[in-house]
Design an enzyme around this catalytic site. Structure first.
Site, PDB file in Angstrom:
ATOM      1  N   LYS A   8      40.351  34.877  37.295  1.00 14.56           N
ATOM      2  CA  LYS A   8      40.036  33.570  36.695  1.00 14.56           C
ATOM      3  C   LYS A   8      40.482  33.527  35.249  1.00 14.56           C
ATOM      4  O   LYS A   8      40.631  34.573  34.592  1.00 14.56           O
ATOM      5  CB  LYS A   8      38.539  33.261  36.789  1.00 14.56           C
ATOM      6  CG  LYS A   8      37.599  34.256  36.100  1.00 14.56           C
ATOM      7  CD  LYS A   8      37.380  34.067  34.612  1.00 14.56           C
ATOM      8  CE  LYS A   8      36.469  35.121  34.002  1.00 14.56           C
ATOM      9  NZ  LYS A   8      36.578  35.252  32.568  1.00 14.56           N
ATOM     10  N   PRO A  93      44.297  42.681  36.266  1.00 15.87           N
ATOM     11  CA  PRO A  93      44.192  43.676  35.188  1.00 15.87           C
ATOM     12  C   PRO A  93      42.761  44.173  35.013  1.00 15.87           C
ATOM     13  O   PRO A  93      41.818  43.374  35.029  1.00 15.87           O
ATOM     14  CB  PRO A  93      44.648  42.914  33.943  1.00 15.87           C
ATOM     15  CG  PRO A  93      45.337  41.691  34.427  1.00 15.87           C
ATOM     16  CD  PRO A  93      44.891  41.420  35.821  1.00 15.87           C
ATOM     17  N   GLY A  96      40.364  43.219  31.600  1.00 19.34           N
ATOM     18  CA  GLY A  96      41.272  42.277  30.945  1.00 19.34           C
ATOM     19  C   GLY A  96      40.655  40.935  30.627  1.00 19.34           C
ATOM     20  O   GLY A  96      41.315  40.067  30.071  1.00 19.34           O
ATOM     21  N   MET A  98      39.650  38.909  33.016  1.00 21.36           N
ATOM     22  CA  MET A  98      40.018  38.012  34.118  1.00 21.36           C
ATOM     23  C   MET A  98      39.101  38.176  35.327  1.00 21.36           C
ATOM     24  O   MET A  98      39.394  37.696  36.420  1.00 21.36           O
ATOM     25  CB  MET A  98      41.475  38.242  34.509  1.00 21.36           C
ATOM     26  CG  MET A  98      42.426  37.964  33.356  1.00 21.36           C
ATOM     27  SD  MET A  98      44.148  37.942  33.856  1.00 21.36           S
ATOM     28  CE  MET A  98      44.256  36.362  34.694  1.00 21.36           C
ATOM     29  N   ALA A  99      37.979  38.849  35.130  1.00 19.90           N
ATOM     30  CA  ALA A  99      36.934  38.970  36.162  1.00 19.90           C
ATOM     31  C   ALA A  99      37.387  39.747  37.392  1.00 19.90           C
ATOM     32  O   ALA A  99      37.004  39.426  38.520  1.00 19.90           O
ATOM     33  CB  ALA A  99      36.393  37.590  36.549  1.00 19.90           C
ATOM     34  N   GLY A 100      38.166  40.786  37.170  1.00 22.84           N
ATOM     35  CA  GLY A 100      38.613  41.626  38.284  1.00 22.84           C
ATOM     36  C   GLY A 100      37.450  42.306  38.998  1.00 22.84           C
ATOM     37  O   GLY A 100      37.383  42.320  40.231  1.00 22.84           O
ATOM     38  N   GLY A 101      36.508  42.853  38.247  1.00 18.51           N
ATOM     39  CA  GLY A 101      35.340  43.499  38.853  1.00 18.51           C
ATOM     40  C   GLY A 101      34.508  42.493  39.639  1.00 18.51           C
ATOM     41  O   GLY A 101      33.992  42.787  40.723  1.00 18.51           O
ATOM     42  N   ALA A 103      35.678  39.784  41.065  1.00 15.37           N
ATOM     43  CA  ALA A 103      36.444  39.482  42.280  1.00 15.37           C
ATOM     44  C   ALA A 103      36.156  40.537  43.347  1.00 15.37           C
ATOM     45  O   ALA A 103      35.974  40.211  44.532  1.00 15.37           O
ATOM     46  CB  ALA A 103      37.942  39.441  41.955  1.00 15.37           C
ATOM     47  N   ASP A 135      30.106  36.190  36.511  1.00 13.77           N
ATOM     48  CA  ASP A 135      31.338  35.574  37.021  1.00 13.77           C
ATOM     49  C   ASP A 135      31.510  35.738  38.530  1.00 13.77           C
ATOM     50  O   ASP A 135      32.485  35.245  39.093  1.00 13.77           O
ATOM     51  CB  ASP A 135      32.566  36.212  36.347  1.00 13.77           C
ATOM     52  CG  ASP A 135      32.636  35.912  34.855  1.00 13.77           C
ATOM     53  OD1 ASP A 135      32.093  34.883  34.422  1.00 13.77           O
ATOM     54  OD2 ASP A 135      33.254  36.713  34.138  1.00 13.77           O
TER      55      ASP A 135
HETATM   56  O1  C5P Z   1      27.115  39.266  33.815  1.00 16.04           O
HETATM   57  P1  C5P Z   1      27.948  40.437  33.440  1.00 16.04           P
HETATM   58  O2  C5P Z   1      27.388  41.732  33.973  1.00 16.04           O
HETATM   59  O3  C5P Z   1      29.383  40.276  33.791  1.00 16.04           O
HETATM   60  O4  C5P Z   1      27.884  40.536  31.856  1.00 16.04           O
HETATM   61  C1  C5P Z   1      28.317  41.671  31.155  1.00 16.04           C
HETATM   62  C2  C5P Z   1      27.788  41.624  29.734  1.00 16.04           C
HETATM   63  O5  C5P Z   1      28.411  40.581  29.008  1.00 16.04           O
HETATM   64  C3  C5P Z   1      26.311  41.361  29.606  1.00 16.04           C
HETATM   65  O6  C5P Z   1      25.562  42.544  29.694  1.00 16.04           O
HETATM   66  C4  C5P Z   1      26.213  40.730  28.232  1.00 16.04           C
HETATM   67  O7  C5P Z   1      26.262  41.717  27.229  1.00 16.04           O
HETATM   68  C5  C5P Z   1      27.496  39.949  28.133  1.00 16.04           C
HETATM   69  N1  C5P Z   1      27.341  38.529  28.531  1.00 16.04           N
HETATM   70  C6  C5P Z   1      26.658  37.664  27.709  1.00 16.04           C
HETATM   71  N2  C5P Z   1      26.528  36.347  28.061  1.00 16.04           N
HETATM   72  C7  C5P Z   1      27.076  35.884  29.202  1.00 16.04           C
HETATM   73  C8  C5P Z   1      27.801  36.743  30.052  1.00 16.04           C
HETATM   74  C9  C5P Z   1      27.908  38.072  29.683  1.00 16.04           C
HETATM   75  O8  C5P Z   1      26.145  38.070  26.655  1.00 16.04           O
HETATM   76  N3  C5P Z   1      26.947  34.581  29.507  1.00 16.04           N
END
Ligand code: C5P
Length: 303
Positions: A8, A93, A96, A98-101, A103, A135
């Site tokens: 994304k 990537p 990167g 782009m939200a690979g994890g 996905a 994501d």
């Molecule tokens: O949700 P996810 O695990 O992908 O988020 C990773 C980290 O990114 C969170 O632990 C937080 O530190 C930060 N984050 C945030 N606000 C968001 C999304 C992510 O602070 N809306």
């Protein structure tokens, strides 16, 4: 079970206040683009994963792997005792922005749901997705969507046509929590924070998407995390400057970076931009893609 899930870009990413749970309220417009991770799932006693493709050595293989976590979460909730052998081929990537994890988690949810015949509907899968990461629901959903909350609350949006992009890959990844922490430090010292509570509506992005005109979209691309990512990775400024010099309609950081997305006029223009950008030797690599595309799908369904 063979599934593919898209990367994304955030066409706009407005970041609001840091919440008591450590996340930030955001308002974003997600666009799914045609860079994919492929995941296959086969029967096994335990949950295992093997990863191939670009950047595979940087992908964790144990419990930190989002596809593994997705499989375990689904098994726990659905009362499944079987395992799964996951094989992941990376095309998105790693680290990167782009939200690979994400996905991979979305792909694992639908692959394991089918393999184990747990029969969860889209809504139930989406709720599990939101537990796995901000994501992940969008990686299931695909297309174009407005994301609020921490990004997990989605509203589908309309868009016309196809937008063409070049993705400039950086030599080293950035960790999302570090970029948000840098954002907090910057917001503390400047007036960068948009407001105290929830962020404003994305300015004009949904209207631009309905025109189908990349020039209109180029005017409204914005990412509040960009100054923070530039602090952590100052060389990104050279990539952004090069994008402007080469005549990209616009360039914006993907999510928390460090990938930079260049918006092109059309597919031909994207190829030209990719070749010329690669020739400058500023970036680790370039990819060409387009969006919107569908979310995580079985490969035969995806065509
Ligand atoms: O949700 P996810 O695990 O992908 O988020 C990773 C980290 O990114 C969170 O632990 C937080 O530190 C930060 N984050 C945030 N606000 C968001 C999304 C992510 O602070 N809306």
């Amino acid at each position: 079970m063979a599934v593919r899930a898209p990367a994304k870009v955030n066409l706009c990413l407005q970041v609001g206040a840091r919440r008591p749970d450590g996340y930030h309220d955001i308002a974003t417009v997600y666009l799914a683009v045609s860079l994919y991770d492929h995941l296959t799932a086969g029967p096994a006693r335990d949950v295992t994963i093997a990863v191939t493709g670009e950047g595979a050595s940087q992908v964790p293989l144990g419990e930190a792997n989002l596809a593994v976590r997705a499989a375990r979460l689904l098994a726990a909730r659905a009362g499944v005792t079987a395992g799964v052998r996951l094989e992941l081929a990376k095309g998105i990537p790693v680290a990167g922005g782009m939200a690979g994890g994400s996905a991979d988690a979305a792909a694992a949810l639908i692959a394991c749901d089918a393999l184990w015949e747990t029969g969860l509907d889209r809504e139930a899968l989406s709720a599990l997705a939101a537990e796995l990461g901000s994501d992940v629901p969008f990686a299931l959903h695909g297309g174009v969507a407005l994301g609020t909350g921490r990004g997990e609350r989605l509203t589908a949006a309309l868009s016309r046509g196809r937008y063409h992009w070049v993705f400039a890959l950086a030599a080293r990844g950035l960790a999302t929590p570090e970029v948000y922490a840098a954002y907090d430090r910057l917001a503390g010292t400047t007036a960068a924070r948009p407001d105290q509570g929830s962020p404003a509506d994305p300015p004009g992005v949904l209207a631009a998407l309905r025109t189908g005109d990349p020039v209109a979209l180029a005017r409204v691309l914005v990412n509040d995390l960009q100054p923070a990512a530039l602090r952590l990775a100052p060389t990104l400024a050279r990539v952004l400057a090069a994008a402007a010099d080469l005549g990209a309609l616009a360039a914006v950081l993907c999510g928390s970076g460090p990938t930079v997305a260049l918006l092109a006029r059309d597919g031909e223009d994207a190829t030209r931009l990719a070749v010329e950008l690669a020739g400058l030797g500023l970036v680790r690599g370039v990819r060409v893609g387009h969006g919107p595309v569908a979310g995580a799908r079985f490969v035969d369904e995806a065509g």
